[in-house]
Design an enzyme around this catalytic site. Structure first.
Site, PDB file in Angstrom:
ATOM      1  N   CYS A  93       0.829  -1.208   0.000  1.00  0.00           N
ATOM      2  CA  CYS A  93       0.000   0.000   0.000  1.00  0.00           C
ATOM      3  C   CYS A  93       0.864   1.257   0.000  1.00  0.00           C
ATOM      4  O   CYS A  93       1.415   1.638   1.044  1.00  0.00           O
ATOM      5  CB  CYS A  93      -0.931  -0.009   1.213  1.00  0.00           C
ATOM      6  SG  CYS A  93      -1.930   1.479   1.357  1.00  0.00           S
TER       7      CYS A  93
ATOM      8  N   CYS B 274      -0.345   4.094   2.271  1.00  0.00           N
ATOM      9  CA  CYS B 274      -0.072   3.882   3.698  1.00  0.00           C
ATOM     10  C   CYS B 274       1.406   4.134   4.016  1.00  0.00           C
ATOM     11  O   CYS B 274       1.734   4.738   5.031  1.00  0.00           O
ATOM     12  CB  CYS B 274      -0.378   2.438   4.119  1.00  0.00           C
ATOM     13  SG  CYS B 274      -1.891   1.758   3.446  1.00  0.00           S
ATOM     14  N   ASP B 275       2.294   3.643   3.168  1.00  0.00           N
ATOM     15  CA  ASP B 275       3.704   3.570   3.551  1.00  0.00           C
ATOM     16  C   ASP B 275       4.654   4.461   2.743  1.00  0.00           C
ATOM     17  O   ASP B 275       5.821   4.585   3.098  1.00  0.00           O
ATOM     18  CB  ASP B 275       4.183   2.112   3.452  1.00  0.00           C
ATOM     19  CG  ASP B 275       3.384   1.195   4.376  1.00  0.00           C
ATOM     20  OD1 ASP B 275       2.976   1.674   5.445  1.00  0.00           O
ATOM     21  OD2 ASP B 275       3.165   0.029   4.023  1.00  0.00           O
TER      22      ASP B 275
END
Ligand code: NDP
Length: 343
Positions: A155, A158-159
């Site tokens: 993701c 997200c990261d």
């Protein structure tokens, strides 16, 4: 598979009562990611005494991430697994009954709905909330699992932020891979896109955008066959091994991060032929609600959302599902009360 209204008259059952060999509950929630546990919190506070069948990955996809920095309210960020534990405890505080069981059979053809779990437990419910999520498709490498959250991610939203000034790889040739490659150039100094063929599956506009981005380089006709890294003092990936799909030749490539973007799979197999899905298998909900095509079954989170796929949007739809289920159950109860009075 048409929308159907099962018999409108539901005999009043009590929570936990065993009926025809099945433990009956007013509301069962399948899944325990942000959507399922938020639905649990709202339903428990509405005194619906929900039973949550957490599934194979208790806590959902966030349990395979490390830091979560984009969930409002956690200003310093929080580890994914810890955040889900807080979600669970918050729901349990109001009486949510969380069970570590996986539902392997459902029968939604009539109410009460019937469920069987992997432990052989038989349950039934008046209303069902489906929050079974989606799973990122992975490369199925042992090393990929080992470095998941330590360089390997599924993701970019997200990261990506953790890769400021670093060199990262993206695997895939669809729209997700294009979107993630472009997105990652906001942080990374260089993004290398690795695709197993020499033609992209992604839409032309997305491909053009990637090819025009000076920070992106593309390696065609190659697969990632291993992730390499250090274990000590801190576990972190340092690169990958690539293999040419044309010649079979292998070589090593250094990288700080590897983003797998080869698609997602909604967890809907158990509902096959019972709940309406789109061509990719995602559950279809009606309009802006969480109603599915079966009266009394509601869906929230990634199992019905392939667009946003964020913890906060999943939690929001979990709240909506609990409110939809609560109002729907209330209408059923009024109806039953009316029928009993007539009878
Ligand atoms: P897709 O299924 O479209 O693409 C998956 C890609 O991953 C393919 O290029 C495939 O290669 C590759 N792949 C699959 N398995 C492997 C493997 N084991 N090893 C290496 N590569 C692999 O998934 P997406 O997530 O990209 O898209 C899903 C849907 O969501 C699509 O309909 C897409 O259009 C949509 N979407 C739309 C967006 C937008 O419009 N903004 C953004 C993101 C997604 P191959 O091509 O060789 O099969």
């Amino acid at each position: 598979m048409d929308s159907h209204n099962a018999s409108p008259f539901v005999p009043p059952h009590h929570d936990g009562e065993v009926i025809n060999g099945r433990e009956h509950h007013k509301l069962i929630i399948m899944g325990s990611g942000p959507a399922g546990l938020t639905a649990a919190l709202y339903a428990a506070r509405a005194n619906l005494k929900p039973v949550i069948l957490e599934g194979n990955v208790p806590g959902g996809q966030l349990t395979i991430t490390t830091d979560v920095e984009n969930y409002p309210g956690f200003e310093k960020g929080i580890m994914g697994p810890e955040m889900m534990e807080i979600f669970r405890r918050q729901a349990q505080r109001f009486g949510a009954d969380c069970r570590f069981e996986f539902v392997d059979e459902v029968d939604l053809s009539q109410r009460p709905f019937k469920l069987k779990t992997d432990r052989g437990n038989l349950l039934s419910c008046d209303a069902l909330i489906v929050a079974t999520g989606a799973s990122a498709r992975l490369l199925n490498l042992e090393s990929e699992t080992f470095y998941m959250g330590y360089g390997v991610s599924a993701c970019a939203t997200c990261d990506g932020f953790f890769y400021r000034g670093k060199e990262v790889l993206v695997v895939g040739g669809g729209d997700t891979a294009m979107e993630e490659a472009n997105y990652l150039t906001r942080f990374a100094s260089k993004v290398t896109l690795i695709h197993r063929r020499d033609v992209f599956r992604a839409s032309k506009i997305m491909v053009d955008r990637v090819l025009a981005n000076p920070k992106v380089e593309v390696i065609y006709d190659a697969n990632v066959v291993n992730v390499i890294g250090d274990h000590s003092p801190v576990k972190s990936m340092t690169g990958v091994v690539l293999r040419s799909t044309k010649t079979g030749e292998t070589w090593e490539m250094k990288a700080d991060g590897l983003f797998i973007a080869i698609g997602h799979k909604p967890n809907t197999e158990v509902f096959h032929g019972q709940l309406q899905t789109d061509t990719n298998g995602y559950l279809i909900t009606k309009g802006k609600s969480t109603y599915t095509n079966v009266d009394g079954v509601f869906a929230c989170g990634d199992v019905q959302d392939h667009v946003y796929r964020q913890a906060v949007s999943a939690a929001g739809s979990g709240c909506m599902a609990a409110i939809d289920a609560e109002r729907w159950l209330e209408v059923q109860e009024h109806h039953n009360a009316g029928m009993s009075a007539v009878g």
